[in-house]
Scaffold this motif. Structure first.
Motif, PDB file in Angstrom:
ATOM      1  N   LEU A 156      35.041 119.183  14.792  1.00  0.00           N
ATOM      2  CA  LEU A 156      34.623 118.952  13.389  1.00  0.00           C
ATOM      3  C   LEU A 156      34.979 120.013  12.520  1.00  0.00           C
ATOM      4  O   LEU A 156      35.187 119.867  11.167  1.00  0.00           O
ATOM      5  N   SER A 157      34.544 121.192  12.920  1.00  0.00           N
ATOM      6  CA  SER A 157      35.062 122.516  12.052  1.00  0.00           C
ATOM      7  C   SER A 157      36.195 122.666  11.452  1.00  0.00           C
ATOM      8  O   SER A 157      36.653 122.812  10.493  1.00  0.00           O
ATOM      9  N   ASP A 158      37.314 122.265  12.424  1.00  0.00           N
ATOM     10  CA  ASP A 158      38.722 122.522  12.304  1.00  0.00           C
ATOM     11  C   ASP A 158      39.003 121.239  11.312  1.00  0.00           C
ATOM     12  O   ASP A 158      39.828 121.500  10.324  1.00  0.00           O
ATOM     13  N   VAL A 159      38.517 120.017  11.341  1.00  0.00           N
ATOM     14  CA  VAL A 159      38.940 119.118  10.322  1.00  0.00           C
ATOM     15  C   VAL A 159      38.254 119.346   8.959  1.00  0.00           C
ATOM     16  O   VAL A 159      38.799 119.188   7.794  1.00  0.00           O
ATOM     17  N   ARG A 172      32.254 122.483   2.551  1.00  0.00           N
ATOM     18  CA  ARG A 172      32.529 122.656   3.914  1.00  0.00           C
ATOM     19  C   ARG A 172      31.314 122.493   4.627  1.00  0.00           C
ATOM     20  O   ARG A 172      31.394 121.291   5.534  1.00  0.00           O
ATOM     21  N   GLN A 173      30.165 123.024   4.537  1.00  0.00           N
ATOM     22  CA  GLN A 173      28.878 122.968   5.164  1.00  0.00           C
ATOM     23  C   GLN A 173      28.365 121.497   4.855  1.00  0.00           C
ATOM     24  O   GLN A 173      27.718 120.858   5.888  1.00  0.00           O
ATOM     25  N   GLY A 174      28.443 121.171   3.772  1.00  0.00           N
ATOM     26  CA  GLY A 174      27.776 119.821   3.205  1.00  0.00           C
ATOM     27  C   GLY A 174      28.445 118.598   3.993  1.00  0.00           C
ATOM     28  O   GLY A 174      27.834 117.524   4.618  1.00  0.00           O
ATOM     29  N   PHE A 175      30.082 118.811   4.250  1.00  0.00           N
ATOM     30  CA  PHE A 175      30.622 117.557   4.834  1.00  0.00           C
ATOM     31  C   PHE A 175      30.290 117.863   6.431  1.00  0.00           C
ATOM     32  O   PHE A 175      30.043 116.707   7.275  1.00  0.00           O
ATOM     33  N   ILE A 176      30.086 119.067   7.163  1.00  0.00           N
ATOM     34  CA  ILE A 176      29.923 119.199   8.469  1.00  0.00           C
ATOM     35  C   ILE A 176      28.471 118.709   8.673  1.00  0.00           C
ATOM     36  O   ILE A 176      28.059 117.782   9.749  1.00  0.00           O
ATOM     37  N   THR A 180      27.721 115.699  11.398  1.00  0.00           N
ATOM     38  CA  THR A 180      26.860 115.758  12.484  1.00  0.00           C
ATOM     39  C   THR A 180      25.626 114.738  12.516  1.00  0.00           C
ATOM     40  O   THR A 180      25.258 114.254  13.437  1.00  0.00           O
ATOM     41  N   GLU A 181      25.148 114.323  11.332  1.00  0.00           N
ATOM     42  CA  GLU A 181      24.087 113.318  11.370  1.00  0.00           C
ATOM     43  C   GLU A 181      24.701 112.193  12.000  1.00  0.00           C
ATOM     44  O   GLU A 181      23.867 111.278  12.618  1.00  0.00           O
ATOM     45  N   LYS A 182      25.996 111.614  11.781  1.00  0.00           N
ATOM     46  CA  LYS A 182      26.564 110.554  12.372  1.00  0.00           C
ATOM     47  C   LYS A 182      27.001 110.737  13.908  1.00  0.00           C
ATOM     48  O   LYS A 182      27.722 109.724  14.456  1.00  0.00           O
ATOM     49  N   ARG A 183      27.195 111.924  14.187  1.00  0.00           N
ATOM     50  CA  ARG A 183      27.690 112.429  15.608  1.00  0.00           C
ATOM     51  C   ARG A 183      28.963 111.892  15.924  1.00  0.00           C
ATOM     52  O   ARG A 183      29.254 111.095  16.709  1.00  0.00           O
ATOM     53  N   GLU A 199      36.657 112.431  -2.519  1.00  0.00           N
ATOM     54  CA  GLU A 199      36.442 111.403  -1.767  1.00  0.00           C
ATOM     55  C   GLU A 199      34.890 111.472  -1.204  1.00  0.00           C
ATOM     56  O   GLU A 199      34.757 112.551  -0.765  1.00  0.00           O
ATOM     57  N   ASP A 200      34.266 110.339  -0.903  1.00  0.00           N
ATOM     58  CA  ASP A 200      33.232 110.273  -0.543  1.00  0.00           C
ATOM     59  C   ASP A 200      33.160 110.691   1.021  1.00  0.00           C
ATOM     60  O   ASP A 200      34.013 110.146   1.603  1.00  0.00           O
ATOM     61  N   TYR A 201      32.006 111.364   1.683  1.00  0.00           N
ATOM     62  CA  TYR A 201      32.040 111.855   2.885  1.00  0.00           C
ATOM     63  C   TYR A 201      31.938 110.533   3.722  1.00  0.00           C
ATOM     64  O   TYR A 201      32.502 110.647   4.835  1.00  0.00           O
ATOM     65  N   GLY A 202      31.203 109.731   3.492  1.00  0.00           N
ATOM     66  CA  GLY A 202      31.132 108.312   4.336  1.00  0.00           C
ATOM     67  C   GLY A 202      32.699 107.800   4.535  1.00  0.00           C
ATOM     68  O   GLY A 202      33.058 107.369   5.776  1.00  0.00           O
ATOM     69  N   SER A 203      33.420 107.863   3.401  1.00  0.00           N
ATOM     70  CA  SER A 203      34.601 107.136   3.492  1.00  0.00           C
ATOM     71  C   SER A 203      35.707 108.114   4.474  1.00  0.00           C
ATOM     72  O   SER A 203      36.309 107.709   5.088  1.00  0.00           O
TER      73      SER A 203
END
Length: 214
Positions: A156-159, A172-176, A180-183, A199-203
């Motif tokens: 996940l950190s690399d992405v 970056r940390q907000g996306f991580i 992480t919440e969605k595992r 783009e939205d994090y969920g998308s």
């Protein structure tokens, strides 16, 4: 014979010892008499003269005892106070300053530079515009597609680093935290994906956890 010799030796030693003791007594008495006579006969002036000869000073009981440094400071202060009363020689000898001669003549105003002719000014402006560098082009539209490749084995950190470098995300940390919440760390799929800036994090999470078409 031996007895007489011993007697004579003892007698001689006794006489010598007596003479030495007598001489010591006379010396002690003489010193006391000399000291008493000196202190009794010398006047105050003689004592002061003797003290000055030995680089000393005689003081009365009422006078204050001072150290060498305090005595020097006292002498300097006395000299300064005495010197301050006399007018300075520099001030006496200083000539009087001449009065300012303020004339009625006013300084001349500088000549104004000549204004350039209008044709020359227009020509100069055109040359400046031609020499000016071209304006930078407007950046690409925000909805332009951005291609990001996710190699196999990336976590996940690399992405998140790849998305941040490509300009897809800004936090970056907000996306991580959202991912992480969605595992989704173990469900990230390798491949090439297309995103848009902001783009939205969920998308983004939906795309990277699904098998890409290419």
């Amino acid at each position: 014979m031996i007895r007489n010799r011993t007697f004579m030796m003892g007698l001689g030693l006794g006489i010598v010892a007596g003479a030495v003791l007598l001489q010591l007594m006379l010396i002690g008495q003489g010193a006391q008499l000399t000291k008493a006579s000196l202190t009794g006969e010398l006047t105050k002036e003689e004592l002061q003269a003797a003290a000055e000869a030995m680089d000393m000073q005689v003081l009365d009981k009422s006078e204050e005892l001072l150290t060498a440094e305090q005595w020097k400071q006292k002498q300097l202060s006395e000299e300064t106070s005495e010197g301050g009363e006399q007018p300075k020689a520099d001030e006496q000898d200083k000539p009087s300053e001449p009065a300012d001669n303020t004339g009625t003549d006013k300084p001349k105003t500088p000549n104004q530079p000549k204004q350039p002719n209008q044709p020359e000014a227009a020509k100069t402006k055109e040359m400046q515009q031609a020499a000016a560098p071209p304006e930078p082009k407007a950046p690409a539209k925000a909805n332009a597609p951005i291609t990001v490749r996710v190699p196999a084995g990336n976590n996940l950190s690399d992405v998140a680093d790849s998305l941040l470098a490509a300009g897809v995300i800004k936090d970056r940390q907000g996306f991580i935290d959202k991912a992480t919440e969605k595992r989704i760390n173990r469900f990230i799929q390798s491949g090439t994906y297309t995103f848009t800036a902001g783009e939205d994090y969920g998308s983004i999470i939906t795309k990277i956890t699904a098998k890409p078409f290419n």
